[in-house]
Design a protein around this motif. Sequence first.
Motif, mmCIF file in Angstrom:
data_model
loop_
_atom_site.group_PDB
_atom_site.id
_atom_site.type_symbol
_atom_site.label_atom_id
_atom_site.label_comp_id
_atom_site.label_asym_id
_atom_site.label_seq_id
_atom_site.Cartn_x
_atom_site.Cartn_y
_atom_site.Cartn_z
ATOM 1 N N HIS A 248 -11.977 -4.680 -5.349
ATOM 2 C CA HIS A 248 -10.909 -5.920 -5.519
ATOM 3 C C HIS A 248 -9.752 -5.803 -4.809
ATOM 4 C CE1 HIS A 248 -9.195 -9.153 -7.737
ATOM 5 N NE2 HIS A 248 -7.991 -8.293 -8.094
ATOM 6 N N LEU B 265 -8.060 -8.149 -1.628
ATOM 7 C CA LEU B 265 -6.844 -8.938 -1.803
ATOM 8 C C LEU B 265 -5.845 -8.623 -0.564
ATOM 9 C CD1 LEU B 265 -5.954 -10.905 -3.996
ATOM 10 C CD2 LEU B 265 -4.639 -8.959 -4.938
ATOM 11 N N PHE C 24 -0.836 0.223 -2.018
ATOM 12 C CA PHE C 24 -1.194 -1.048 -2.469
ATOM 13 C C PHE C 24 -0.467 -1.559 -3.760
ATOM 14 C CE2 PHE C 24 -4.280 -3.815 -5.372
ATOM 15 C CZ PHE C 24 -3.966 -5.219 -4.438
ATOM 16 N N ASN C 25 -0.355 -0.801 -4.950
ATOM 17 C CA ASN C 25 0.236 -0.986 -6.014
ATOM 18 C C ASN C 25 1.568 -0.786 -5.737
ATOM 19 O OD1 ASN C 25 -2.140 -1.203 -7.301
ATOM 20 N ND2 ASN C 25 -1.954 0.580 -8.539
ATOM 21 N N GLY C 26 2.230 0.030 -4.908
ATOM 22 C CA GLY C 26 3.606 0.151 -4.594
ATOM 23 C C GLY C 26 4.164 -1.131 -3.944
ATOM 24 N N GLY C 27 3.268 -2.109 -3.411
ATOM 25 C CA GLY C 27 3.786 -3.299 -2.699
ATOM 26 C C GLY C 27 3.674 -3.024 -1.335
ATOM 27 N N ASP C 28 3.393 -1.961 -0.795
ATOM 28 C CA ASP C 28 3.467 -1.866 0.766
ATOM 29 C C ASP C 28 1.817 -1.747 1.213
ATOM 30 O OD1 ASP C 28 3.832 -0.847 3.283
ATOM 31 O OD2 ASP C 28 4.818 0.767 2.902
ATOM 32 N N TRP C 29 1.375 -3.197 1.471
ATOM 33 C CA TRP C 29 0.240 -3.593 1.852
ATOM 34 C C TRP C 29 -0.077 -3.028 3.144
ATOM 35 C CZ3 TRP C 29 -1.591 -8.706 -0.900
ATOM 36 C CH2 TRP C 29 -1.442 -8.602 -2.451
ATOM 37 N N ARG D 114 4.992 -8.010 -5.222
ATOM 38 C CA ARG D 114 5.500 -6.619 -4.825
ATOM 39 C C ARG D 114 5.573 -6.675 -3.338
ATOM 40 N NH1 ARG D 114 2.861 -2.308 -9.091
ATOM 41 N NH2 ARG D 114 3.763 -3.252 -10.906
ATOM 42 N N LEU E 211 1.087 -8.210 -7.769
ATOM 43 C CA LEU E 211 1.064 -7.328 -6.558
ATOM 44 C C LEU E 211 1.462 -8.147 -5.299
ATOM 45 C CD1 LEU E 211 -2.396 -5.782 -7.582
ATOM 46 C CD2 LEU E 211 -0.410 -4.388 -6.881
ATOM 47 N N ARG E 212 1.018 -9.431 -5.436
ATOM 48 C CA ARG E 212 1.544 -10.235 -4.160
ATOM 49 C C ARG E 212 3.042 -10.178 -4.246
ATOM 50 N NH1 ARG E 212 -2.626 -13.337 -2.140
ATOM 51 N NH2 ARG E 212 -4.274 -13.767 -3.288
ATOM 52 N N ASP F 216 -2.750 -9.762 -9.938
ATOM 53 C CA ASP F 216 -2.902 -10.037 -8.542
ATOM 54 C C ASP F 216 -1.653 -10.661 -8.053
ATOM 55 O OD1 ASP F 216 -5.268 -9.015 -8.647
ATOM 56 O OD2 ASP F 216 -6.419 -10.920 -8.263
#
Lengths: 254, 466
Positions: free
Chosen positions: A96, A100, A58-63, B383, B380-381, B377
Motif C-alpha cells: 500500500h 502511494l 514514508f511515514n515521516g513524510g520524506d517520500w 506530511r 501522509l500526503r 493516506d
Amino acid sequence: MLNTERKPVTGKRVQLMATCLCDAFYDDVAAATVEVLEHLGVEVAFPEAQTCCGQPAFNGGDWAASRKVVRHTVKTFAGEEPVVVPSGSCAAMMFHGAVLEFEKEKDVGEVEALGRRTWELADFIVNGLGVKAWPGRYDATVAFHRSCHSRGTKSGEASLTLLNAIAGVRVVEFGEGEQCCGFGGTFSVSFPNISTAMGALKLDHVRAVKPDVFVSGDMSCMMHLGGLAAKEGKPIKTLHLAQVLRDALKGGPR
Amino acid sequence: MRFQQIDQFAAELKADTRASVYQSTKTTHEKRTKLLFDQFTDPNRLREIAGEIKQHAIENLDTYLPRVEEKLKANGAQVHWAATAQSACETVLRIMRARGATKMVKAKTMVSEEIELAHFLEKNGCEAVETDLGEFIIQIDHDHPSHIVRPIIHKNRREIATSFEREGLGAYNDDPETITRRARHFLRHKYLAADVGLTGANFVSAESGRIVLVTNEGNSRFCLAATKCHIALVGIEKIVPRDRDLGILLNLLGRSGTAQDLTVYTEFIGGPKSAAQPDGPEEMHVIFVDNGRTDVLATECRDILRCIRCGACLNVCPVYRQASGHAYRSVYPGPVGAVLSPLLAAEKFPALADLPKASSLCGACNEVCPVNIPIPDLLLRLRNKAKEEGVPSPGTPPMGAWALLASQPTAWKASLVGGKLMNHLPTKMIPVPALQAWADKRELPRWRGGEFRKWMKARAKKPPSP
Ligand code: SF4
C-alpha cells in the motif's frame, strides 16, 4: 485503498523479508519465522542485500528518501516467489504505502508487482497455503494484539485462526482491542506524551485479563509496549506469533 | 530535541478534561459500532457506496452547482456565491442591512465558525445568538468548539453552571435539565426578537434544491419558525446529486455521529413561504461558500471534501482522545481537521503543517468514516508536502542518512554489527537523538544486529535435517 489482492501461491519457495527490526533486535523472531515456514515444507531464501522496507521515511513524510529504499528493496527481492514478512506493517508498506508514494513514478509497476506477492506471515500461512491447523502444544493464556496495519487485511483473523488451533492456547479478549498501541513509527519519538499515554492504556487493558503472554504479528508494537512496561518496572512477556507457533512445535513455552 | 505542539498541549491538558473527552468519545464510538453492525449486514459496504456518491458529487461540482442554483431559484430562494470568508460574512451583513435587521438567531453550523461570522456581525453592530445549547455555552464563555458535533465536549457541567450563574441565568445549579431549561427560556425571547435565522445545511440536493438539516434540539426549527428571513450558509461540497442519495447518507450520518438511527429532527426545506408552502420565513437566501474548497479540490487530498461532519473520526481517534480538540488550533480538529485545516489555511499551511503529524496512522478514522475517506493516506500526503516545502518539524528524525544506509547493503550490515556498541553505552550517551527520545520513555531492547544473518549462514552450512 488497500491493495490486498494476492497472486495465488504456487511453488513452495519464498523469499523472507526479515524486517529491519528483527535484523537489529529480534533475531529470534526471524529465526522462528524460518522454522515455521520450513515446518510447512516451504523453502526459505534470504536475500542478503535486504535492509528495510522504507516505511520510516514514508511515514515521516520524506517520500524521496523512502523511494530510494523501496527501489533498493524492489531490486533485492527480484523474482516471482512470494515474499513473506513477519510484520503486518512492513507488508502493508509494500502493498500500500510504497504504491502511494510511487504513484507518479515511472517504476510504479515494479513496486505494485512486489506488493502483489508480498504476504504478512499469518496471512500467508492461512490464506496463501490454506493451513488452518497447527500441531504441537502451547499451554498459555494469550492476549493477541491486532496491529493497526492489519486493518482491512486478513492478517488479524488469520493470526487468531492459528492461535486458536494450537492445543493448550487460550486466547483472551481485552478491552478496546481495536485501539492503537501508540507506536506509530516516528510518532513515538515526536509525540512521546501521547504515544506513551496510548501505550499505557493498552497495557492496562491487557494486564486486566492477566495473560501469560502478549502476542502480536508486529514487533514494532511489542517493542513499544514491552519497552514501556519494562520502564514502568512491571515487565510483561511479549512474543511474536511466529515464536508461539515454533515453540508449540517444540512442546510449549520456552 | 523539541517536541510537537499538540503533544505538549496533551501533556498539559487537565486530567478531568481528558477523562471526560475520553469517556464520551469512547461511549459514542462503541454505540455507533454496535448500532451499525446490529442493524446492517455489511455497514462497510454502505460506507463505500456513500463515499462513492460524495466523491462523484465533489468531482462534478461544475455540473451540480449550476443545477442546484437553478432549482433553488425555482423554489423561490435567492442564491449567493462567496469565494472567501470575508465575502461570505459581507453577504450575510448585506442581506441583514437590506432588511434593516440587527438581530439574528443561529443554528449550529461549522462554516459559520470557519468564517467567524458571529464575531464579524458583532463588530458591525448586529447580534448573532447561538441557539444550539453547546454553541450557546461556547458563546457566553468566549470559548471555541472542541468537537465538530459536540462543541463543549471539553467542559463539565460544573463549569457550565458557573458560567450560567455569571451570566445571570440563575443561581448555581449543575443539574443538566435545569441548565437546558434555563438556556431554552433565555433563547425563546431571542427567537421572538430576531428577524433573521441562520442555519447551515447538511446536504443540498441538486435534483430538488432541497436543503437538509439534521439537529437534535429542534433549535433550527425555532430559528425558522420565528424569523422572517432564512439564511443558509453552505459549503459548496454539501451538494448531493439526487434526493434518493439522502437515504444512505442520512442513515449513516446519525448512526456514525451520535449513535442514533436518525437525529431527532431531520428537516427538508424546499424554499421560502409560498402558496404551496404556507409556513416558514418569507425570504430565503442560500450562500454557497468556497473559502478554499476549490483549491482543495485541485489537490490530491480532495477526498476530504466528501466529509459529512459526523465526528466519528474524532471519537475513535486515540490522539484526539488524549489531546482534545483545542490542541489542533483550528475550527476542524481531530483526524478530519488534521487534513482539512492545513489545506484550508492555504498560504498559511506551514503554521498548521504539524497537524498531519499528530497521528500514529492507525487507520481507525478511515475504518469508521461513513464516506470512507482514506484519512491516513491524506495525512501522509500532507506530511510529504510539508517536507517538500521545507517546513521544519520538531522531533521528526531526519531520514536522508538513514535512506543512504538502507540502500547500501554493505554499509547496512556493518552498522548492524557496529550498533552493538550501544549495549555498552548508558542511554544518555547514545548518539542518535531518536533512540534517546525513545529510551527516555521506554526500555530499548538489546541490540542484536546481525545475529539473525549469522544464524541463517550457520544453518545453511549444516546438512539439512531429514
Ligand atoms: S472525515 Fe469522515 S468520520 Fe470524520 S467527520 Fe468527516 S465524515 Fe465523519
